[in-house]
Scaffold this motif. Structure first.
Motif, PDB file in Angstrom:
ATOM      1  N   ILE A   1     -47.116 -86.307 -20.091  1.00  0.00           N
ATOM      2  CA  ILE A   1     -48.281 -87.204 -19.718  1.00  0.00           C
ATOM      3  C   ILE A   1     -49.400 -86.210 -20.011  1.00  0.00           C
ATOM      4  O   ILE A   1     -49.757 -85.453 -19.167  1.00  0.00           O
ATOM      5  N   VAL A   2     -50.337 -86.529 -21.022  1.00  0.00           N
ATOM      6  CA  VAL A   2     -51.315 -85.727 -21.430  1.00  0.00           C
ATOM      7  C   VAL A   2     -52.654 -86.558 -21.083  1.00  0.00           C
ATOM      8  O   VAL A   2     -52.852 -87.536 -21.557  1.00  0.00           O
ATOM      9  N   LYS A   3     -53.406 -86.255 -19.798  1.00  0.00           N
ATOM     10  CA  LYS A   3     -54.787 -86.742 -19.452  1.00  0.00           C
ATOM     11  C   LYS A   3     -55.938 -86.109 -20.520  1.00  0.00           C
ATOM     12  O   LYS A   3     -56.164 -84.866 -20.517  1.00  0.00           O
ATOM     13  N   VAL A   4     -56.458 -86.849 -21.388  1.00  0.00           N
ATOM     14  CA  VAL A   4     -57.351 -86.480 -22.368  1.00  0.00           C
ATOM     15  C   VAL A   4     -58.872 -86.474 -21.791  1.00  0.00           C
ATOM     16  O   VAL A   4     -59.529 -87.446 -21.294  1.00  0.00           O
ATOM     17  N   SER A   5     -59.343 -85.381 -22.082  1.00  0.00           N
ATOM     18  CA  SER A   5     -60.880 -85.272 -21.779  1.00  0.00           C
ATOM     19  C   SER A   5     -61.809 -85.881 -22.240  1.00  0.00           C
ATOM     20  O   SER A   5     -61.430 -86.080 -23.500  1.00  0.00           O
ATOM     21  N   HIS A   6     -62.873 -86.608 -21.768  1.00  0.00           N
ATOM     22  CA  HIS A   6     -63.566 -87.656 -22.403  1.00  0.00           C
ATOM     23  C   HIS A   6     -64.547 -86.895 -23.419  1.00  0.00           C
ATOM     24  O   HIS A   6     -65.258 -87.501 -24.352  1.00  0.00           O
TER      25      HIS A   6
ATOM     26  N   ASP B   1     -65.296-105.468 -24.934  1.00  0.00           N
ATOM     27  CA  ASP B   1     -66.337-104.687 -25.740  1.00  0.00           C
ATOM     28  C   ASP B   1     -65.796-103.625 -26.491  1.00  0.00           C
ATOM     29  O   ASP B   1     -66.277-103.082 -27.411  1.00  0.00           O
ATOM     30  N   GLN B   2     -64.461-103.188 -26.015  1.00  0.00           N
ATOM     31  CA  GLN B   2     -64.019-102.035 -26.514  1.00  0.00           C
ATOM     32  C   GLN B   2     -63.055-101.998 -27.521  1.00  0.00           C
ATOM     33  O   GLN B   2     -62.538-101.306 -28.283  1.00  0.00           O
ATOM     34  N   ILE B   3     -62.808-103.318 -28.039  1.00  0.00           N
ATOM     35  CA  ILE B   3     -61.315-103.558 -29.032  1.00  0.00           C
ATOM     36  C   ILE B   3     -61.940-103.229 -30.375  1.00  0.00           C
ATOM     37  O   ILE B   3     -61.067-102.331 -30.851  1.00  0.00           O
ATOM     38  N   GLN B   4     -63.016-103.097 -30.597  1.00  0.00           N
ATOM     39  CA  GLN B   4     -63.614-102.451 -32.174  1.00  0.00           C
ATOM     40  C   GLN B   4     -63.323-101.103 -32.147  1.00  0.00           C
ATOM     41  O   GLN B   4     -62.557-100.355 -33.215  1.00  0.00           O
ATOM     42  N   TYR B   5     -63.509-100.307 -31.007  1.00  0.00           N
ATOM     43  CA  TYR B   5     -63.459 -98.944 -30.916  1.00  0.00           C
ATOM     44  C   TYR B   5     -61.845 -98.427 -30.788  1.00  0.00           C
ATOM     45  O   TYR B   5     -61.596 -97.644 -31.697  1.00  0.00           O
ATOM     46  N   LEU B   6     -61.098 -99.165 -30.329  1.00  0.00           N
ATOM     47  CA  LEU B   6     -59.582 -99.150 -30.246  1.00  0.00           C
ATOM     48  C   LEU B   6     -59.180 -99.223 -31.379  1.00  0.00           C
ATOM     49  O   LEU B   6     -57.945 -98.419 -31.570  1.00  0.00           O
ATOM     50  N   SER B   7     -59.431-100.131 -32.100  1.00  0.00           N
ATOM     51  CA  SER B   7     -58.969-100.310 -33.662  1.00  0.00           C
ATOM     52  C   SER B   7     -58.897 -98.970 -34.466  1.00  0.00           C
ATOM     53  O   SER B   7     -58.056 -99.082 -35.196  1.00  0.00           O
ATOM     54  N   GLU B   8     -59.654 -98.104 -34.171  1.00  0.00           N
ATOM     55  CA  GLU B   8     -59.660 -96.958 -34.985  1.00  0.00           C
ATOM     56  C   GLU B   8     -58.656 -95.950 -34.556  1.00  0.00           C
ATOM     57  O   GLU B   8     -58.520 -94.968 -35.326  1.00  0.00           O
ATOM     58  N   PHE B   9     -58.057 -96.312 -33.492  1.00  0.00           N
ATOM     59  CA  PHE B   9     -56.831 -95.369 -33.069  1.00  0.00           C
ATOM     60  C   PHE B   9     -55.763 -95.657 -34.011  1.00  0.00           C
ATOM     61  O   PHE B   9     -54.637 -94.684 -34.324  1.00  0.00           O
TER      62      PHE B   9
ATOM     63  N   VAL C   1     -44.431 -88.217 -25.925  1.00  0.00           N
ATOM     64  CA  VAL C   1     -45.617 -87.437 -25.382  1.00  0.00           C
ATOM     65  C   VAL C   1     -46.543 -88.793 -25.361  1.00  0.00           C
ATOM     66  O   VAL C   1     -46.706 -89.181 -26.281  1.00  0.00           O
ATOM     67  N   LEU C   2     -47.287 -88.666 -24.333  1.00  0.00           N
ATOM     68  CA  LEU C   2     -48.281 -89.747 -24.100  1.00  0.00           C
ATOM     69  C   LEU C   2     -49.696 -89.400 -23.665  1.00  0.00           C
ATOM     70  O   LEU C   2     -49.557 -88.687 -22.503  1.00  0.00           O
ATOM     71  N   PHE C   3     -50.455 -89.935 -24.608  1.00  0.00           N
ATOM     72  CA  PHE C   3     -51.993 -89.325 -24.182  1.00  0.00           C
ATOM     73  C   PHE C   3     -52.212 -90.447 -23.503  1.00  0.00           C
ATOM     74  O   PHE C   3     -52.668 -91.609 -24.003  1.00  0.00           O
ATOM     75  N   VAL C   4     -53.167 -90.096 -22.594  1.00  0.00           N
ATOM     76  CA  VAL C   4     -53.936 -91.287 -21.520  1.00  0.00           C
ATOM     77  C   VAL C   4     -55.372 -90.835 -21.813  1.00  0.00           C
ATOM     78  O   VAL C   4     -55.976 -89.795 -21.361  1.00  0.00           O
ATOM     79  N   THR C   5     -56.149 -91.847 -22.232  1.00  0.00           N
ATOM     80  CA  THR C   5     -57.424 -91.563 -22.443  1.00  0.00           C
ATOM     81  C   THR C   5     -58.264 -92.911 -22.040  1.00  0.00           C
ATOM     82  O   THR C   5     -57.649 -93.998 -21.351  1.00  0.00           O
ATOM     83  N   SER C   6     -59.615 -92.997 -22.284  1.00  0.00           N
ATOM     84  CA  SER C   6     -60.358 -94.246 -21.793  1.00  0.00           C
ATOM     85  C   SER C   6     -61.578 -94.209 -22.655  1.00  0.00           C
ATOM     86  O   SER C   6     -61.838 -93.128 -23.264  1.00  0.00           O
ATOM     87  N   THR C   7     -62.337 -95.186 -22.571  1.00  0.00           N
ATOM     88  CA  THR C   7     -63.645 -95.335 -23.386  1.00  0.00           C
ATOM     89  C   THR C   7     -64.874 -95.176 -22.594  1.00  0.00           C
ATOM     90  O   THR C   7     -65.829 -95.048 -22.920  1.00  0.00           O
ATOM     91  N   SER C   8     -64.375 -94.809 -21.141  1.00  0.00           N
ATOM     92  CA  SER C   8     -65.677 -94.434 -20.414  1.00  0.00           C
ATOM     93  C   SER C   8     -65.082 -93.675 -18.993  1.00  0.00           C
ATOM     94  O   SER C   8     -64.197 -93.637 -18.749  1.00  0.00           O
ATOM     95  N   VAL C   9     -66.013 -92.980 -18.582  1.00  0.00           N
ATOM     96  CA  VAL C   9     -65.785 -92.119 -17.410  1.00  0.00           C
ATOM     97  C   VAL C   9     -65.435 -93.074 -16.221  1.00  0.00           C
ATOM     98  O   VAL C   9     -66.445 -94.179 -16.096  1.00  0.00           O
ATOM     99  N   GLY C  10     -64.461 -92.743 -15.441  1.00  0.00           N
ATOM    100  CA  GLY C  10     -64.347 -93.628 -14.258  1.00  0.00           C
ATOM    101  C   GLY C  10     -63.326 -94.873 -14.380  1.00  0.00           C
ATOM    102  O   GLY C  10     -63.260 -95.932 -13.754  1.00  0.00           O
ATOM    103  N   SER C  11     -62.606 -95.040 -15.619  1.00  0.00           N
ATOM    104  CA  SER C  11     -61.825 -96.179 -15.912  1.00  0.00           C
ATOM    105  C   SER C  11     -60.414 -95.777 -15.034  1.00  0.00           C
ATOM    106  O   SER C  11     -59.682 -96.901 -15.149  1.00  0.00           O
TER     107      SER C  11
END
Length: 309
Positions: free
Chosen positions: A80-85, A114-122, A3-13
């Motif tokens: 493949i799970v596309k995750v809503s923002h 700029d997103q590294i700090q947020y990503l570390s929370e995963f 199971v692979l979750f596909v996410t992003s830190t902003s809309v349109g990525s």
């Protein structure tokens, strides 16, 4: 079952691009794939179906529906799970942990560090990141600054995807809708993609030579310029956008039909039309079979599939 979750830190990525393209790549490898759009529980009934491209079979599931059905899913499938923002970080982590899944985050090249700090929370659930929209001259920045920054933070860069004109393109019909144009002819070819825009006008060089520099283009020209129009028609093109509310002469219409080139007519002048076209790629969506083919090629060429094994 993976199971692979596909996410992003902003809309349109590029979540839709990557989710669908990766799914198609796995299908091409004879894998069994199920594509899911994961939305918040309160949003399930209100989810805008227009955001679900009709390119591959997929289903929309709320968080509760997904959690309830995870044990009933085919263990031979790759999900493949596309995750809503709209799904919170905490909610996503709970879902991922419940099914022992992994997260891939799509990042925009322009602000990915700029997103590294947020990503570390995963935490351990983060499989890695995909850096999207890498510019033509951004390779040195990528190799010297961006990738080392992620390596230093123990975050794997699974792919770097270059900008691509096809993925940013719109169909003739979409352009017509945005500009408020009317079809003078060629409605049957309204699904053709437009990747470039060229303005027809006076010049010292032959028109054919100039227009031949780009394919899959829209040519913006006044409706009363048959000389420019015929030069453009001798090259590969997707459509005309004729300005000033002026329709072309009958011979141009005949030749455009022969070459399967739609003609759009707008009331605005050429300069005002170009101003509107400057913003037009903001309306682009991953919604065309050609985009899926190109996306699959980009993922095949750039993604590290070993992380899925």
């Amino acid at each position: 079952m993976s199971v692979l979750f596909v996410t992003s830190t902003s809309v349109g990525s590029g979540k839709t691009f990557f989710s669908y393209s990766l799914s198609q790549c796995l299908i091409n490898q004879n894998k069994i794939v199920e594509l899911i759009h994961l939305v918040p529980d309160q949003q399930n009934d209100l989810f805008d179906q227009s955001y679900v491209p009709d390119l591959l079979p997929s289903k929309i599931m709320s968080v509760n529906e997904f959690n309830s059905s995870i044990n009933e899913l085919d263990q031979n499938k790759n999900l493949i799970v596309k995750v809503s923002h709209h799904i919170s970080l905490g909610e996503l982590k709970n879902v991922v942990q419940n099914c022992q899944g992994k997260i891939i985050s799509l990042l925009d090249f322009s602000n990915c560090v700029d997103q590294i700090q947020y990503l570390s929370e995963f935490g351990d659930e983060l499989c890695g990141v995909v850096v999207n929209f890498v510019t033509k001259f951004g390779e040195s920045n990528l190799t010297e600054d961006i990738i080392p920054a992620f390596v230093k933070s123990n975050i794997s860069v699974l792919a770097t995807i270059p900008e691509n004109r096809t993925l940013l393109s719109l169909t003739v019909q979409q352009i017509s809708d945005i500009l408020g144009a009317r079809f003078f002819n060629g409605n049957d070819y309204s699904n053709q993609l437009v990747e470039h825009y060229m303005v027809g006008g006076f010049g010292m060089d032959p028109g054919e030579m100039i227009f031949n520099t780009l394919d899959d283009k829209a040519v913006i020209v006044r409706g009363d310029r048959p000389d420019v129009q015929m030069s453009a028609l001798s090259t590969e093109m997707s459509c005309f956008i004729m300005t000033g509310g002026l329709e072309p002469i009958e011979y141009v219409k005949y030749e455009a039909n022969e070459e399967q080139v739609p003609i759009l007519v707008v009331d605005s002048n050429t300069l005002d039309t170009m101003d509107r076209i400057n913003e037009i790629q903001n309306f682009s969506k991953f919604d065309h079979p050609k985009k899926l083919n190109v996306g699959c090629e980009l993922v095949t060429d750039n993604f590290n599939f070993e992380v899925l094994s």
